[in-house]
Scaffold this motif. Structure first.
Motif, short mmCIF file in Angstrom:
data_model
loop_
_atom_site.label_atom_id
_atom_site.label_comp_id
_atom_site.label_asym_id
_atom_site.label_seq_id
_atom_site.Cartn_x
_atom_site.Cartn_y
_atom_site.Cartn_z
N THR A 48 -2.01 -2.02 -9.93
CA THR A 48 -2.85 -2.29 -8.98
C THR A 48 -2.81 -1.09 -7.92
O THR A 48 -3.73 -1.00 -7.21
CB THR A 48 -2.54 -3.29 -8.02
OG1 THR A 48 -1.24 -3.32 -7.54
CG2 THR A 48 -2.85 -4.75 -8.92
N SER A 49 -1.91 -0.04 -8.31
CA SER A 49 -1.90 1.07 -7.29
C SER A 49 -3.09 1.79 -7.06
O SER A 49 -3.52 2.62 -6.36
CB SER A 49 -0.67 1.98 -7.65
OG SER A 49 -0.77 2.61 -9.01
N LYS A 50 -3.71 2.00 -8.57
CA LYS A 50 -5.09 2.83 -8.39
C LYS A 50 -6.20 2.19 -7.61
O LYS A 50 -7.30 2.88 -7.20
CB LYS A 50 -5.49 2.87 -9.90
CG LYS A 50 -5.95 1.71 -10.62
CD LYS A 50 -6.28 2.07 -12.02
CE LYS A 50 -6.68 0.97 -12.92
NZ LYS A 50 -6.84 0.94 -14.36
N TYR A 51 -6.16 0.85 -7.11
CA TYR A 51 -6.90 0.31 -6.19
C TYR A 51 -6.77 0.53 -4.82
O TYR A 51 -7.36 -0.37 -3.96
CB TYR A 51 -7.44 -1.03 -6.69
CG TYR A 51 -7.85 -1.11 -8.07
CD1 TYR A 51 -9.12 -1.13 -8.60
CD2 TYR A 51 -6.81 -1.54 -9.08
CE1 TYR A 51 -9.56 -0.92 -9.79
CE2 TYR A 51 -7.23 -1.80 -10.28
CZ TYR A 51 -8.31 -1.32 -10.80
OH TYR A 51 -8.97 -1.34 -12.05
N ARG A 52 -5.65 1.07 -4.49
CA ARG A 52 -5.19 1.35 -2.89
C ARG A 52 -6.17 1.94 -2.27
O ARG A 52 -6.96 2.77 -2.67
CB ARG A 52 -4.02 1.97 -2.95
CG ARG A 52 -2.93 1.47 -3.60
CD ARG A 52 -1.62 2.39 -3.26
NE ARG A 52 -0.29 1.59 -4.16
CZ ARG A 52 0.79 2.04 -4.34
NH1 ARG A 52 0.86 3.23 -4.11
NH2 ARG A 52 1.60 1.29 -4.90
N ASN A 72 0.75 -1.23 -0.22
CA ASN A 72 -0.03 -0.06 0.06
C ASN A 72 0.76 1.20 0.10
O ASN A 72 0.28 2.28 -0.65
CB ASN A 72 -0.96 -0.05 1.16
CG ASN A 72 -2.24 -0.85 1.13
OD1 ASN A 72 -2.45 -1.02 -0.08
ND2 ASN A 72 -2.70 -1.38 2.15
N ASN A 87 4.20 3.61 -9.31
CA ASN A 87 2.98 3.39 -9.78
C ASN A 87 2.54 2.22 -10.76
O ASN A 87 3.19 2.14 -11.96
CB ASN A 87 2.72 4.64 -10.81
CG ASN A 87 1.29 4.95 -11.22
OD1 ASN A 87 0.13 4.10 -10.72
ND2 ASN A 87 1.02 5.71 -12.11
N LYS A 88 2.14 1.23 -10.26
CA LYS A 88 1.85 0.11 -10.72
C LYS A 88 0.49 -0.24 -11.20
O LYS A 88 -0.43 0.62 -10.41
CB LYS A 88 2.40 -1.21 -9.83
CG LYS A 88 3.79 -1.30 -9.69
CD LYS A 88 4.15 -2.41 -8.68
CE LYS A 88 5.61 -2.52 -8.65
NZ LYS A 88 5.98 -3.62 -8.07
#
Length: 51
Positions: free
Chosen positions: A13-17, A5, A10-11
């Protein structure tokens, strides 16, 4: 989970943190058992999406 988290990268899945742990499953004593558990979880998820 904390490391994932707070990663500065910036991967995809990072937008779903933030990610939150919602379930823990035993993996079984062999790879075959672990794969059976994984298949069961995926089947249940797929079934929920189609209901």
């Amino acid at each position: 989970m904390n490391k994932h988290n707070s990663s500065p990268f910036n991967k995809f899945t990072s937008k779903y943190r933030p990610w939150v742990l919602t379930a823990v499953f035993e993996r079984g004593s062999s790879q075959a058992e672990a794969e059976a558990v994984e298949k069961s979880i995926k089947r249940q998820k797929k079934q929920r999406l189609t209901d």
